[in-house]
Design a protein around this motif. Structure first.
Motif, PDB file in Angstrom:
ATOM      1  N   ASP A  27       0.735  -1.381  -0.098  1.00  0.00           N
ATOM      2  CA  ASP A  27       0.016  -0.008   0.055  1.00  0.00           C
ATOM      3  C   ASP A  27       0.922   1.505  -0.228  1.00  0.00           C
ATOM      4  O   ASP A  27       0.621   2.273  -0.550  1.00  0.00           O
ATOM      5  CB  ASP A  27      -0.890   0.063   1.214  1.00  0.00           C
ATOM      6  N   GLU A  28       1.965   1.168   0.736  1.00  0.00           N
ATOM      7  CA  GLU A  28       2.563   2.482   0.769  1.00  0.00           C
ATOM      8  C   GLU A  28       4.018   2.428  -0.113  1.00  0.00           C
ATOM      9  O   GLU A  28       4.334   3.621  -0.409  1.00  0.00           O
ATOM     10  CB  GLU A  28       3.026   2.794   2.412  1.00  0.00           C
ATOM     11  N   GLU A  29       4.647   1.313  -0.159  1.00  0.00           N
ATOM     12  CA  GLU A  29       5.997   1.230  -0.844  1.00  0.00           C
ATOM     13  C   GLU A  29       5.785   0.838  -2.261  1.00  0.00           C
ATOM     14  O   GLU A  29       6.863   0.755  -3.040  1.00  0.00           O
ATOM     15  CB  GLU A  29       6.997   0.563  -0.151  1.00  0.00           C
ATOM     16  N   GLY A  30       4.314   0.670  -2.817  1.00  0.00           N
ATOM     17  CA  GLY A  30       4.184   0.384  -4.092  1.00  0.00           C
ATOM     18  C   GLY A  30       4.769  -1.013  -4.606  1.00  0.00           C
ATOM     19  O   GLY A  30       4.914  -1.076  -6.066  1.00  0.00           O
ATOM     20  N   PHE A  31       4.859  -2.082  -4.118  1.00  0.00           N
ATOM     21  CA  PHE A  31       5.345  -3.288  -4.518  1.00  0.00           C
ATOM     22  C   PHE A  31       4.306  -4.106  -5.137  1.00  0.00           C
ATOM     23  O   PHE A  31       3.058  -3.652  -4.741  1.00  0.00           O
ATOM     24  CB  PHE A  31       6.040  -4.304  -3.511  1.00  0.00           C
ATOM     25  N   HIS A  32       4.453  -4.732  -6.241  1.00  0.00           N
ATOM     26  CA  HIS A  32       3.480  -5.565  -6.906  1.00  0.00           C
ATOM     27  C   HIS A  32       3.115  -6.944  -6.300  1.00  0.00           C
ATOM     28  O   HIS A  32       2.122  -7.360  -6.417  1.00  0.00           O
ATOM     29  CB  HIS A  32       3.408  -5.594  -8.361  1.00  0.00           C
ATOM     30  N   ALA A  33       4.204  -7.332  -5.855  1.00  0.00           N
ATOM     31  CA  ALA A  33       4.289  -8.592  -5.150  1.00  0.00           C
ATOM     32  C   ALA A  33       5.588  -8.878  -4.029  1.00  0.00           C
ATOM     33  O   ALA A  33       6.250  -8.218  -4.366  1.00  0.00           O
ATOM     34  CB  ALA A  33       4.635  -9.849  -6.419  1.00  0.00           C
ATOM     35  N   VAL A  34       5.362  -9.821  -3.350  1.00  0.00           N
ATOM     36  CA  VAL A  34       6.058 -10.181  -2.287  1.00  0.00           C
ATOM     37  C   VAL A  34       6.451 -11.481  -2.061  1.00  0.00           C
ATOM     38  O   VAL A  34       5.487 -12.212  -2.239  1.00  0.00           O
ATOM     39  CB  VAL A  34       5.360  -9.767  -0.959  1.00  0.00           C
ATOM     40  N   PHE A  35       7.595 -11.891  -1.890  1.00  0.00           N
ATOM     41  CA  PHE A  35       8.065 -13.221  -1.824  1.00  0.00           C
ATOM     42  C   PHE A  35       8.671 -13.313  -0.312  1.00  0.00           C
ATOM     43  O   PHE A  35       9.671 -12.833  -0.055  1.00  0.00           O
ATOM     44  CB  PHE A  35       9.113 -13.666  -2.675  1.00  0.00           C
ATOM     45  N   VAL A  36       8.180 -13.979   0.520  1.00  0.00           N
ATOM     46  CA  VAL A  36       8.439 -14.314   1.763  1.00  0.00           C
ATOM     47  C   VAL A  36       9.440 -15.603   2.054  1.00  0.00           C
ATOM     48  O   VAL A  36       9.223 -16.630   1.542  1.00  0.00           O
ATOM     49  CB  VAL A  36       7.558 -14.653   2.796  1.00  0.00           C
ATOM     50  N   ALA A  37      10.743 -15.297   2.306  1.00  0.00           N
ATOM     51  CA  ALA A  37      11.563 -16.202   2.371  1.00  0.00           C
ATOM     52  C   ALA A  37      12.632 -15.989   3.775  1.00  0.00           C
ATOM     53  O   ALA A  37      13.705 -15.836   3.691  1.00  0.00           O
ATOM     54  CB  ALA A  37      12.606 -16.246   1.278  1.00  0.00           C
ATOM     55  N   THR A  38      11.586 -16.136   4.585  1.00  0.00           N
ATOM     56  CA  THR A  38      12.400 -15.742   6.184  1.00  0.00           C
ATOM     57  C   THR A  38      12.997 -16.878   6.743  1.00  0.00           C
ATOM     58  O   THR A  38      13.717 -16.669   7.977  1.00  0.00           O
ATOM     59  CB  THR A  38      11.227 -15.037   6.985  1.00  0.00           C
ATOM     60  N   GLY A  39      12.825 -17.989   6.204  1.00  0.00           N
ATOM     61  CA  GLY A  39      13.590 -19.034   6.883  1.00  0.00           C
ATOM     62  C   GLY A  39      13.157 -19.728   8.136  1.00  0.00           C
ATOM     63  O   GLY A  39      12.077 -19.148   8.729  1.00  0.00           O
ATOM     64  N   ALA A  40      14.124 -20.682   9.049  1.00  0.00           N
ATOM     65  CA  ALA A  40      13.277 -21.139  10.005  1.00  0.00           C
ATOM     66  C   ALA A  40      14.471 -20.888  11.132  1.00  0.00           C
ATOM     67  O   ALA A  40      15.309 -21.665  11.211  1.00  0.00           O
ATOM     68  CB  ALA A  40      13.262 -22.502  10.065  1.00  0.00           C
ATOM     69  N   GLY A  41      14.144 -19.547  11.560  1.00  0.00           N
ATOM     70  CA  GLY A  41      15.613 -19.259  12.295  1.00  0.00           C
ATOM     71  C   GLY A  41      15.210 -19.235  13.971  1.00  0.00           C
ATOM     72  O   GLY A  41      15.981 -18.976  14.651  1.00  0.00           O
ATOM     73  N   LEU A  42      14.109 -19.633  14.310  1.00  0.00           N
ATOM     74  CA  LEU A  42      13.605 -19.513  15.741  1.00  0.00           C
ATOM     75  C   LEU A  42      14.520 -20.806  16.504  1.00  0.00           C
ATOM     76  O   LEU A  42      14.381 -22.009  16.201  1.00  0.00           O
ATOM     77  CB  LEU A  42      12.267 -19.803  15.755  1.00  0.00           C
TER      78      LEU A  42
END
Ligand SMILES: Cc1cc2nc3c(=O)[nH]c(=O)nc-3n(C[C@H](O)[C@H](O)[C@H](O)COP(=O)(O)OP(=O)(O)OC[C@H]3O[C@@H](n4cnc5c(N)ncnc54)[C@H](O)[C@@H]3O)c2cc1C
Ligand SMILES: Cc1cc2nc3c(=O)[nH]c(=O)nc-3n(C[C@H](O)[C@H](O)[C@H](O)COP(=O)(O)OP(=O)(O)OC[C@H]3O[C@@H](n4cnc5c(N)ncnc54)[C@H](O)[C@@H]3O)c2cc1C
Ligand code: FES
Lengths: 308, 476
Positions: free
Chosen positions: B232-247
């Motif tokens: 909404d604010e930064e104007g991206f058209h798609a997002v890829f979530v690749a945050t890993g298993a870091g916990l």
């Protein structure tokens, strides 16, 4: 690269910085912190966001120089830059209309408690602030806290300013005098927070403390910041840093905070003997215009870009 | 250039050994253990390939690297072409050549392995990738004209990097957001220098910068900016979530708060990301391991990396405590053998039950129980159970817990319309990697749970295809 646009000492060892970090300035809430790394060889340390200004994209940090990294930071001036700064981290303070809130700040804890005091006042609470320090010149943010408090009590160990004594004595006095208190927020050295918890426990007054365990990432990834609360292990960087004072195991916190004492002492000694190498690692920004007239991006670094 | 040989002659050539730093020397330094094949050895090794018409190795590779073709290019001395051939399917050959569990993948499938040693595919991959790096002639692909579409990648591990690379090539404007101050994910903060030199990761990232990818460190999605704000604010058209298993997971045993008890993530982050092994230059402290007794609990790659790091930090005794047997250990075989050669002591079929401290709150010992193997469990590994009355104390100064990790929750907790499974991992369609939220894709460890570099990379590529499709037709 995060340019420092203003830096001034509040007391001999405590310095206040305004740093450009527009995304964080827009987002942060009272009680949250950032993690800072001053230069490429530096460690990551957590610092509470004391204030922010969305219009010029700056956040305010207040730093007490106690070891190598904080003392190096306190040598920085406007025009210097912090290499890494990430946040806002942690859960915001739980702010609500509680009634009467007593805010207790010990030493640099005053700077950490200040944003929450402001938020509590704005939420319609009656705020009684108690600030304590060893001696007069170590009392910080007195004017700011006064402006947000209905009542302000100053205490110094040596009586050089305000009353002589400890913040816990003042709290006890208020409670004994019949002041009805709905919430206590205590931030300062661990022994102080523990002492406050001991005062409020018998009266079952809800008491919140902000814990300061050693952190690395600040995002829940390492578990180094774990604290024992109510017998369970919590990560202060994501579950806190504020917790119910009556459930915190302060003994464990103190032990864990002294894990690297030897290395810290050695690092400080090396730094005090010769601060030049560290100072040379710090980056500088040209401040193009006088702040705050400058636009959202006031700093341009030689050979690189300063990004907030 | 090496002569192609007849099959009978090929199988007579022994598998070429990987030159290593001597075990006793390397146990005290952080330089790379494996030194890499020399040209002659690489040629000999390549000659061993049977050039099967239906190469099983390719099927064994999670991303289908054209192994036979690249090995033939090695045979013809065309090392740069060989590297380019691998890059068609795998953008990080210098990394995977070092860290893939080849024995379960390409080399596990190699038909030579039925009667002889399998082809050393990983070592050959590393050989050509290192050759390419040394020449500095990494062939940068040509970029498609700008599409005007913006994609945000969350997390800069292998999944995020490979997705970013593919999308940039297709002309999209890619920004990678990373919570830490350096790019690379586990490749940087987890896997130690002696197994994967950080210069390799940095060089790959520099190559990607040349593709126009914008890397933004110090941005925690979910905290600094939320996924919704990216749209909404930064104007991206798609997002890829690749945050890993870091916990990090702990054991929830008494005494886990004691000084000297670390999660593997903390220990390795201090050592690798913060370079605590070089205290004369870097500030981040780590518990002084010199002359001390150090143990790791766990049997995976993380456990091996942690204990071998402790050894290099000067540990007197370095133990691996693992509740099952050596056979059941999930670590790469090479890491296991390297650890053994370096003097790590293995307490297999042992499990900790309590950490014991001294008056100052420092660890002094661990209480262990012996274990016995039972029937295979759901994962196919044999389960183990404590042997009654077999407890004893092992004196220890440092213990590192490496019993697995969980999903990093910061994106999920601030993106309520992302569907999660019961362990908190993001649910994504297996083929399209679409999540329950329009425009949001997810892949790598944050979907699969802790897996491997190559699988994360494969997921990144898959996501790039699917995101490209979405950006072109907008269909969901
Ligand atoms: C959530 C949080 C908010 C904080 N906010 C502020 C603030 O607003 N202003 C301020 O002056 N201080 C604040 N602190 C404390 C500050 O982070 C430490 O004083 C600083 O890290 C000390 O670093 P040093 O190198 O100067 O000192 P050192 O000599 O290295 O350490 C002195 C003591 O500081 C603590 N410490 C050391 N390293 C770390 C670390 N990586 N993380 C946390 N604590 C550490 C230890 O208890 C140690 O004994 C905060 C701490 C936390 C956890
Ligand atoms: C010590 C260790 C050794 C290993 N050894 C091997 C090996 O030998 N071979 C092998 O194949 N595999 C190995 N693995 C596993 C392999 O590294 C992982 O499967 C792989 O890195 C997963 O890639 P990823 O891109 O999904 O996530 P990661 O590599 O975990 O990267 C995720 C990135 O996202 C960032 N991030 C997380 N949350 C946010 C947020 N909210 N905002 C912004 N950024 C965020 C993290 O900081 C991190 O940089 C090992 C793992 C570890 C921990
Ligand atoms: S600082 Fe690493 S988990 Fe909190």
């Amino acid at each position: 690269m995060f340019p420092i646009v203003q830096a001034r000492f509040l007391s001999p060892d405590v310095k206040q910085f305004r740093i450009e970090a527009p995304r964080i300035a827009r987002k942060r809430k009272a009680g949250q912190f950032v993690i800072v790394r001053l230069h490429e060889y530096g460690e990551r340390i957590p610092l509470t966001i004391s204030d922010s200004d969305e219009s010029d994209g700056t956040i305010t940090l207040v730093v007490q120089g106690i070891g190598k990294t904080t003392r190096l930071m306190n040598q920085l001036e406007a025009g210097d830059a912090v290499l890494d700064l990430v946040g806002p981290l942690g859960e915001p303070s739980h702010v609500d209309r509680f009634g009467t809130v007593v805010v207790i700040g010990g030493g640099v804890g005053t700077a950490i408690a200040y944003p929450t005091a402001v938020a509590m006042k704005q939420a319609g609470n009656r705020v009684i602030s108690i600030l304590g320090a060893r001696t007069a010149e170590l009392l910080i943010l007195e004017q700011e806290v006064r402006a947000t408090s209905d009542e302000l009590h100053l205490l110094t160990d040596d009586g050089s300013r305000g009353e002589r004594g400890f913040v816990t004595q003042k709290l006890q006095e208020l409670l004994d005098g019949g002041t009805e208190v709905n919430l206590v927020l205590a931030i300062g050295p661990v022994p102080m927070m523990k002492a406050v918890a001991d005062v409020t426990r018998p009266r079952a007054i809800k008491t919140i403390v902000s814990l300061n365990p050693i952190m690395v990432d600040g995002t829940g990834m390492c578990g180094g910041c774990r604290v024992q609360v109510g017998g369970a292990s919590k990560f202060a960087c994501v579950d806190g840093p504020e917790f119910d004072a009556h459930a915190v195991d302060f003994q464990i916190l103190m032990q864990r905070n002294s894990l690297y004492k030897e290395q810290e002492r050695a690092a400080l000694a090396r730094f005090e003997a010769d601060p030049t190498p560290d100072r040379e690692h710090v980056a500088h920004c040209h401040l193009e215009q006088q702040h705050p007239a400058a636009g959202p991006r006031a700093g341009v670094r030689e050979g690189g870009e300063c990004r907030g | 250039m090496a002569e192609p040989l007849k099959p009978k002659e090929r199988v007579k050539i022994p598998r070429q050994a990987m030159p290593e730093q001597p075990a006793l020397a390397r146990a005290h330094n952080f330089q790379e253990v494996n030194l890499g094949l020399q040209v002659v050895a690489a040629e000999h090794e390549a000659q061993r390939c049977l050039t099967c018409s239906d190469p099983k190795c390719v099927q064994g590779c999670p991303v289908g690297v054209k192994i036979r073709d690249f090995v033939e290019l090695v045979l013809s001395g065309d090392y740069l072409q060989a590297a380019a051939k691998i890059r068609e399917d795998n953008i990080l050959p210098a990394v995977t050549g070092r860290v893939c569990p080849q024995e379960n993948q390409c080399e596990g499938a190699c038909v030579l392995g039925n009667r002889f040693s399998p082809l050393a595919i990983g070592n050959l991959e590393r050989f050509v990738a290192d050759y390419e790096r040394a020449t500095g002639q990494v062939g940068l692909p040509t970029l498609a004209p700008p599409t005007g579409k913006k994609v945000a990648i969350v997390g800069s591990g292998p999944a995020g990097l490979s997705c970013a690379g593919d999308l940039a090539i297709q002309g999209h404007k890619v920004t990678v957001f990373e919570a830490l101050h350096e790019i690379g994910g586990v490749l940087l903060y987890g896997i130690p220098e002696f197994r994967l030199p950080k210069d390799i990761v940095r060089q790959e990232v520099d190559n990607m910068r040349k593709l126009g990818i914008d890397f933004q460190t110090n941005v925690v999605i979910g905290k600094t900016v939320t996924v919704d704000e990216l749209f909404d604010e930064e104007g991206f058209h798609a997002v890829f979530v690749a945050t890993g298993a870091g916990l990090p997971r702990f054991l929830n045993l008494p005494g886990e708060h004691l000084g000297g008890v670390y999660s593997a993530n903390e220990f390795l982050t201090r050592v690798n990301l913060m370079k605590a092994y070089d205290p004369s230059h870097y500030d981040e402290p780590i518990y002084d391991c010199r002359g001390r007794n150090v143990a790791v609990v766990g049997g995976g790659n993380t456990a091996m990396d942690a204990i071998r790091s402790a050894l290099r930090l000067g540990a007197k005794n370095a133990y691996v405590i693992y509740r099952r047997g050596e056979e059941e250990m999930p670590a790469r075989r090479e890491e296991l053998h390297h650890a053994q050669d370096e003097g790590v002591q293995f307490l297999t079929l042992h499990n900790p039950i309590e950490f014991l401290g001294d008056a100052r709150g420092y660890l002094r010992a661990v209480r262990l129980t012996r274990m016995a193997l039972g029937e295979p469990d759901a994962s196919g590994r044999r389960s183990s159970a404590p042997v009654p009355d077999s407890e004893f104390e092992l004196p220890l100064d440092v213990v590192i817990i490496a019993v697995g990790t969980g999903a990093n929750p910061l994106v999920q907790s601030t993106t309520p319309d992302l569907r999660l499974n019961k362990w908190g991992y993001i649910i994504a369609d297996e083929e399209s990697l679409r999540t329950s939220k329009r425009g949001v894709f997810a892949g790598g460890d944050i979907v699969s749970g802790s897996a491997t570099v190559i699988l994360a990379m494969g997921a990144g590529r898959k996501a790039a295809r699917s995101i490209h499709q979405f950006l072109c037709d907008g269909a969901w």
